[in-house]
Scaffold this motif. Structure first.
Motif, mmCIF file in Angstrom:
data_model
loop_
_atom_site.group_PDB
_atom_site.id
_atom_site.type_symbol
_atom_site.label_atom_id
_atom_site.label_comp_id
_atom_site.label_asym_id
_atom_site.label_seq_id
_atom_site.Cartn_x
_atom_site.Cartn_y
_atom_site.Cartn_z
ATOM 1 N N PHE A 176 0.852 -1.102 -0.092
ATOM 2 C CA PHE A 176 0.019 0.035 -0.122
ATOM 3 C C PHE A 176 0.846 1.235 0.010
ATOM 4 N N ARG A 177 2.063 1.235 -0.288
ATOM 5 C CA ARG A 177 2.978 2.521 -0.337
ATOM 6 C C ARG A 177 2.766 2.852 -1.626
ATOM 7 N N GLY A 178 2.118 3.995 -1.908
ATOM 8 C CA GLY A 178 1.644 4.620 -3.091
ATOM 9 C C GLY A 178 2.849 5.394 -3.746
ATOM 10 N N GLY A 179 3.787 5.840 -3.140
ATOM 11 C CA GLY A 179 4.743 6.613 -3.916
ATOM 12 C C GLY A 179 5.949 6.037 -4.119
ATOM 13 N N ILE A 180 6.238 4.478 -3.726
ATOM 14 C CA ILE A 180 7.318 3.802 -4.261
ATOM 15 C C ILE A 180 7.029 2.801 -5.194
ATOM 16 N N PHE A 181 7.767 2.754 -6.368
ATOM 17 C CA PHE A 181 7.488 1.924 -7.602
ATOM 18 C C PHE A 181 8.660 1.289 -7.867
ATOM 19 N N TYR A 182 8.224 -0.280 -8.088
ATOM 20 C CA TYR A 182 9.525 -0.797 -8.548
ATOM 21 C C TYR A 182 9.352 -0.994 -10.219
ATOM 22 N N LEU A 183 10.453 -0.770 -11.136
ATOM 23 C CA LEU A 183 10.273 -0.707 -12.342
ATOM 24 C C LEU A 183 11.043 -1.884 -13.124
ATOM 25 N N HIS A 184 10.483 -2.611 -13.847
ATOM 26 C CA HIS A 184 11.290 -3.730 -14.540
ATOM 27 C C HIS A 184 11.380 -3.158 -16.035
ATOM 28 N N LEU A 185 12.290 -3.188 -16.437
ATOM 29 C CA LEU A 185 12.741 -2.961 -18.032
ATOM 30 C C LEU A 185 13.523 -4.337 -18.480
ATOM 31 N N PRO A 186 12.471 -4.977 -19.265
ATOM 32 C CA PRO A 186 12.761 -6.316 -19.478
ATOM 33 C C PRO A 186 13.877 -6.313 -20.717
ATOM 34 N N ASP A 187 14.020 -5.338 -21.400
ATOM 35 C CA ASP A 187 14.886 -5.482 -22.522
ATOM 36 C C ASP A 187 16.272 -4.888 -22.578
ATOM 37 N N VAL A 188 16.743 -4.472 -21.247
ATOM 38 C CA VAL A 188 17.947 -3.697 -20.905
ATOM 39 C C VAL A 188 18.956 -4.887 -20.272
ATOM 40 N N ARG A 189 20.309 -4.588 -20.197
ATOM 41 C CA ARG A 189 21.030 -5.480 -19.550
ATOM 42 C C ARG A 189 20.745 -5.948 -18.425
ATOM 43 N N PRO A 190 21.295 -6.887 -17.856
ATOM 44 C CA PRO A 190 20.588 -7.623 -16.564
ATOM 45 C C PRO A 190 20.849 -6.832 -15.349
ATOM 46 N N PRO A 191 22.185 -6.137 -14.975
ATOM 47 C CA PRO A 191 22.268 -5.319 -14.026
ATOM 48 C C PRO A 191 21.265 -4.201 -13.990
ATOM 49 N N PHE A 192 20.757 -3.459 -15.017
ATOM 50 C CA PHE A 192 20.163 -2.403 -14.974
ATOM 51 C C PHE A 192 18.632 -2.808 -15.478
ATOM 52 N N ARG A 193 18.150 -4.128 -15.056
ATOM 53 C CA ARG A 193 16.670 -4.139 -15.430
ATOM 54 C C ARG A 193 15.751 -4.007 -14.476
ATOM 55 N N TRP A 194 15.889 -3.858 -13.209
ATOM 56 C CA TRP A 194 15.020 -3.218 -12.109
ATOM 57 C C TRP A 194 15.479 -1.931 -11.439
ATOM 58 N N TRP A 195 14.488 -1.277 -11.177
ATOM 59 C CA TRP A 195 14.754 0.148 -10.595
ATOM 60 C C TRP A 195 13.607 0.363 -9.577
ATOM 61 N N VAL A 196 14.039 1.330 -8.511
ATOM 62 C CA VAL A 196 13.051 1.783 -7.778
ATOM 63 C C VAL A 196 12.961 3.358 -7.603
ATOM 64 N N VAL A 197 11.658 3.877 -7.937
ATOM 65 C CA VAL A 197 11.503 5.238 -7.997
ATOM 66 C C VAL A 197 10.739 5.645 -6.766
ATOM 67 N N ASP A 198 11.328 6.419 -5.823
ATOM 68 C CA ASP A 198 10.585 6.672 -4.733
ATOM 69 C C ASP A 198 10.198 8.211 -4.983
ATOM 70 N N PHE A 199 8.800 8.435 -5.317
ATOM 71 C CA PHE A 199 8.212 9.873 -5.180
ATOM 72 C C PHE A 199 8.206 10.504 -4.063
ATOM 73 N N ASN A 200 8.239 9.686 -2.792
ATOM 74 C CA ASN A 200 8.015 10.490 -1.464
ATOM 75 C C ASN A 200 9.385 11.244 -1.332
ATOM 76 N N THR A 201 10.432 10.488 -1.350
ATOM 77 C CA THR A 201 11.728 11.122 -1.256
ATOM 78 C C THR A 201 12.516 11.844 -2.285
ATOM 79 N N MET A 202 11.744 11.540 -3.514
ATOM 80 C CA MET A 202 12.383 11.852 -5.007
ATOM 81 C C MET A 202 13.988 11.209 -5.061
ATOM 82 N N MET A 203 13.878 9.896 -4.947
ATOM 83 C CA MET A 203 15.081 9.280 -5.296
ATOM 84 C C MET A 203 14.858 8.088 -6.143
ATOM 85 N N ILE A 204 15.754 7.853 -6.720
ATOM 86 C CA ILE A 204 15.995 6.611 -7.788
ATOM 87 C C ILE A 204 16.979 5.759 -7.510
#
Length: 143
Positions: free
Chosen positions: A57-85
């Motif tokens: 239920f944490r609305g400001g934190i999103f996990y992103l999956h970029l499937p066609d990118v090289r493996p170390p860069f496929r998963w990202w967290v974008v935190d809109f609450n603290t404005m961090m990536i």
């Protein structure tokens, strides 16, 4: 079934549910969300097949999956609450469910002094974007 046989079955079912809840207590389920649109590119080929997951239920934190990118860069967290990536480790999965453990770190922040020359990012009211190492990603909120 008589009442005497229903009571033990009910108690067993309750104990099983409590046991499952106890085992899954340190886990946080990642729920797919459609409130975020992800467009990304590695090089010059832009793709819109990225997926966004919300942690419970944490609305400001999103996990992103970029499937066609090289493996170390496929998963990202974008935190809109603290404005961090963060560059995130791959979440755990069981069948089609994705989850993280409560004590798992988000990953490596891209605003680290060493990485400042490699990455650039910006936040706005409606989204965020980041770019670096031939990867470009734009995250738009639909609210």
């Amino acid at each position: 079934m008589t009442l005497k046989s229903k009571i033990p079955l009910f108690l067993i079912a309750v104990l099983v549910l409590i046991g499952i809840a106890w085992i899954h207590r340190p886990m946080k389920l990642l729920v797919p969300t459609s409130t975020v649109k992800v467009i990304y590119a590695e090089g010059e080929d832009f793709k819109n097949n990225g997926a966004a997951y919300r942690r419970g239920f944490r609305g400001g934190i999103f996990y992103l999956h970029l499937p066609d990118v090289r493996p170390p860069f496929r998963w990202w967290v974008v935190d809109f609450n603290t404005m961090m990536i963060y560059s995130a480790p791959r979440p755990h999965s069981f069948l089609s469910l994705r989850y993280i453990f409560r004590k798992d770190p988000h990953g490596v922040q891209i605003d680290d002094r060493i990485k400042m020359a490699e990455w650039s990012w910006q936040f706005s009211e409606r989204g965020a974007s980041f770019t670096g190492r031939s990867i470009t990603c734009s995250v738009k909120r639909s609210r």
